[in-house]
Design a protein around this motif. Sequence first.
Motif, mmCIF file in Angstrom:
data_model
loop_
_atom_site.group_PDB
_atom_site.id
_atom_site.type_symbol
_atom_site.label_atom_id
_atom_site.label_comp_id
_atom_site.label_asym_id
_atom_site.label_seq_id
_atom_site.Cartn_x
_atom_site.Cartn_y
_atom_site.Cartn_z
ATOM 1 N N UNK A 138 7.852 -10.555 17.866
ATOM 2 C CA UNK A 138 8.136 -10.298 19.505
ATOM 3 C C UNK A 138 7.777 -8.759 19.994
ATOM 4 N N UNK A 139 8.322 -7.807 18.696
ATOM 5 C CA UNK A 139 8.408 -6.682 19.158
ATOM 6 C C UNK A 139 6.906 -5.969 19.700
ATOM 7 N N UNK A 140 6.116 -7.332 19.156
ATOM 8 C CA UNK A 140 4.793 -6.816 18.487
ATOM 9 C C UNK A 140 4.004 -6.856 19.318
ATOM 10 N N UNK A 141 4.461 -8.475 19.971
ATOM 11 C CA UNK A 141 3.840 -9.171 21.339
ATOM 12 C C UNK A 141 4.410 -8.031 22.793
ATOM 13 N N UNK A 142 5.428 -7.904 22.465
ATOM 14 C CA UNK A 142 5.982 -6.752 23.290
ATOM 15 C C UNK A 142 5.226 -5.295 24.108
ATOM 16 N N UNK A 170 5.553 -2.922 21.227
ATOM 17 C CA UNK A 170 5.790 -1.644 20.472
ATOM 18 C C UNK A 170 4.676 -1.724 19.093
ATOM 19 N N UNK A 171 4.781 0.059 19.116
ATOM 20 C CA UNK A 171 3.255 0.077 18.734
ATOM 21 C C UNK A 171 3.297 0.296 16.952
ATOM 22 N N UNK A 172 4.826 0.425 16.561
ATOM 23 C CA UNK A 172 5.168 0.390 15.280
ATOM 24 C C UNK A 172 5.552 -1.521 14.536
ATOM 25 N N UNK A 173 6.069 -1.591 15.754
ATOM 26 C CA UNK A 173 5.979 -2.981 15.826
ATOM 27 C C UNK A 173 4.045 -3.850 15.622
ATOM 28 N N UNK A 174 3.488 -3.389 15.889
ATOM 29 C CA UNK A 174 2.148 -3.812 15.858
ATOM 30 C C UNK A 174 1.066 -3.319 14.212
ATOM 31 N N UNK A 175 1.455 -2.137 14.867
ATOM 32 C CA UNK A 175 1.048 -1.653 13.570
ATOM 33 C C UNK A 175 1.556 -2.015 11.711
ATOM 34 N N UNK A 176 2.599 -2.106 11.529
ATOM 35 C CA UNK A 176 3.943 -3.191 10.128
ATOM 36 C C UNK A 176 2.728 -4.367 10.549
ATOM 37 N N UNK A 177 2.548 -5.666 11.376
ATOM 38 C CA UNK A 177 1.585 -6.210 11.401
ATOM 39 C C UNK A 177 0.674 -6.649 10.848
ATOM 40 N N UNK A 178 -0.002 -5.318 11.402
ATOM 41 C CA UNK A 178 -1.126 -4.696 10.527
ATOM 42 C C UNK A 178 -1.189 -5.356 9.336
ATOM 43 N N UNK A 179 -0.534 -4.051 9.117
ATOM 44 C CA UNK A 179 -0.054 -4.485 7.657
ATOM 45 C C UNK A 179 0.658 -5.430 6.608
ATOM 46 N N UNK A 180 1.434 -6.368 7.331
ATOM 47 C CA UNK A 180 1.610 -7.381 6.573
ATOM 48 C C UNK A 180 0.245 -8.200 6.809
ATOM 49 N N UNK A 181 -0.385 -8.212 7.479
ATOM 50 C CA UNK A 181 -2.121 -9.227 7.419
ATOM 51 C C UNK A 181 -2.895 -8.514 6.346
ATOM 52 N N UNK A 211 -6.942 -6.317 14.691
ATOM 53 C CA UNK A 211 -6.655 -6.561 16.316
ATOM 54 C C UNK A 211 -5.227 -5.827 16.503
ATOM 55 N N UNK A 212 -3.901 -5.730 15.389
ATOM 56 C CA UNK A 212 -2.983 -5.143 15.392
ATOM 57 C C UNK A 212 -2.777 -3.328 15.713
ATOM 58 N N UNK A 213 -3.696 -2.592 14.394
ATOM 59 C CA UNK A 213 -4.111 -2.026 14.297
ATOM 60 C C UNK A 213 -4.494 -0.886 15.425
ATOM 61 N N UNK A 214 -5.574 -1.457 15.766
ATOM 62 C CA UNK A 214 -5.927 -1.166 17.353
ATOM 63 C C UNK A 214 -5.571 -0.694 17.978
ATOM 64 N N UNK A 215 -4.461 -1.691 18.843
ATOM 65 C CA UNK A 215 -3.642 -2.406 19.821
ATOM 66 C C UNK A 215 -2.773 -1.223 19.332
ATOM 67 N N UNK A 216 -1.910 -0.829 18.000
ATOM 68 C CA UNK A 216 -1.056 0.202 17.998
ATOM 69 C C UNK A 216 -1.919 1.507 18.263
ATOM 70 N N UNK A 217 -3.109 1.409 17.626
ATOM 71 C CA UNK A 217 -4.481 3.367 18.291
ATOM 72 C C UNK A 217 -4.111 3.324 19.393
ATOM 73 N N UNK A 218 -4.569 2.871 20.155
ATOM 74 C CA UNK A 218 -4.509 2.899 21.412
ATOM 75 C C UNK A 218 -3.265 3.544 22.292
ATOM 76 N N UNK A 219 -2.426 2.919 21.770
ATOM 77 C CA UNK A 219 -1.137 3.838 22.062
ATOM 78 C C UNK A 219 -0.524 4.722 21.377
#
Length: 337
Positions: free
Chosen positions: A54-58, A60-71, A86-94
């Motif tokens: 939920x934090x990644x979808x909201x 949060x770049x750290x949560x997005x990066x963590x989801x990228x790692x999980x996948x 996809x999650x790495x890109x979202x975090x990288x853009x921030x």
Amino acid sequence: MTGLAEVARMKRMWESLMVTAMLATAAPALADVKAGVDAWQQGDYARAIAQWRPLAEAGDPDAQFNLGQAYKLGRGVQPDFDAALDWYRKAQRQGHLRAEDNLGLLLFQQGDRDGAMPFLQKSASRGEPRAQYIVATTLFNGDVVGKDWVRAYALMTRASASGLPQATASLGEMDKYIPEDQRQKGLALAAGMERGDKDALASAAAPARAQPKPIRKAELPPSKPAETESSKPAAPKPAPQVAASRPALAPSPSPSPSPAAGGWRVQLGAFGEEARARALWGQLAKNVGGLSAYRSYYEKAGGVTRLQVGPVASAADAARLCGRIKAAGSDCIPKKI
């Protein structure tokens, strides 16, 4: 006028309540990222994902990066490189730098060398040794980017200085083809990079030379330092990052040492449930060559079970064994018995 004043008063009160609500929800959101990291450290990947998603979808770049790692690693979710990208890109853009590092490495691994190179070049300039290794290889071979042996030698020198053994071996291979004057320029450029000279890379361009003889392909090793899942300053370090795809240049890795008696072990993690420790051991024993020849230990401390492997003869042997384990995507630290 009284009605207008009442409306203005209500508006101010509403804005105040909104600010209070935003402040009230900000702290738990940060805590949830750390709670997910804590769950990840304990091997409870599903709970970590539930905290981060939920934090990644909201946003949060750290949560997005963590989801990228999980996948990327396939923990708590099915492995899905497209989702990881996809999650790495979202975090990288921030502005998340480790997401940018992983984005470039995974794009390269997936065969998108053109798309990976801009990210890898930025990572290399920041000192990421695997990115330096890949960019140096492409500059040496003239792949994707123009051939530049001076810059290739400089970046490979920096990757070697970071502790990447294949980079050290690759320098020896480069010595067979790169003339002495260009190697000296490369060393000077590497020294400028170490000093943080921003103009060093641009000021040492070398002319194109003939294509060198082919060099056998080998695998790109993991970086020396362990990567972490979250960049929150207060969060502990979770699982490591695995190596990206393997370019040419480095020789094949040397054979792994045989297990021996000794006063060292390597610790693979601490778990709230012994069953999780045993499951990890079963997985790694199959995936890490030679690991099954060692004995597994399940050391209990309070409500935590520490998974250790050994015995290992020396600190150097323990470090080498950890290197192989980290290359398989799991964390590891040497332990003196």
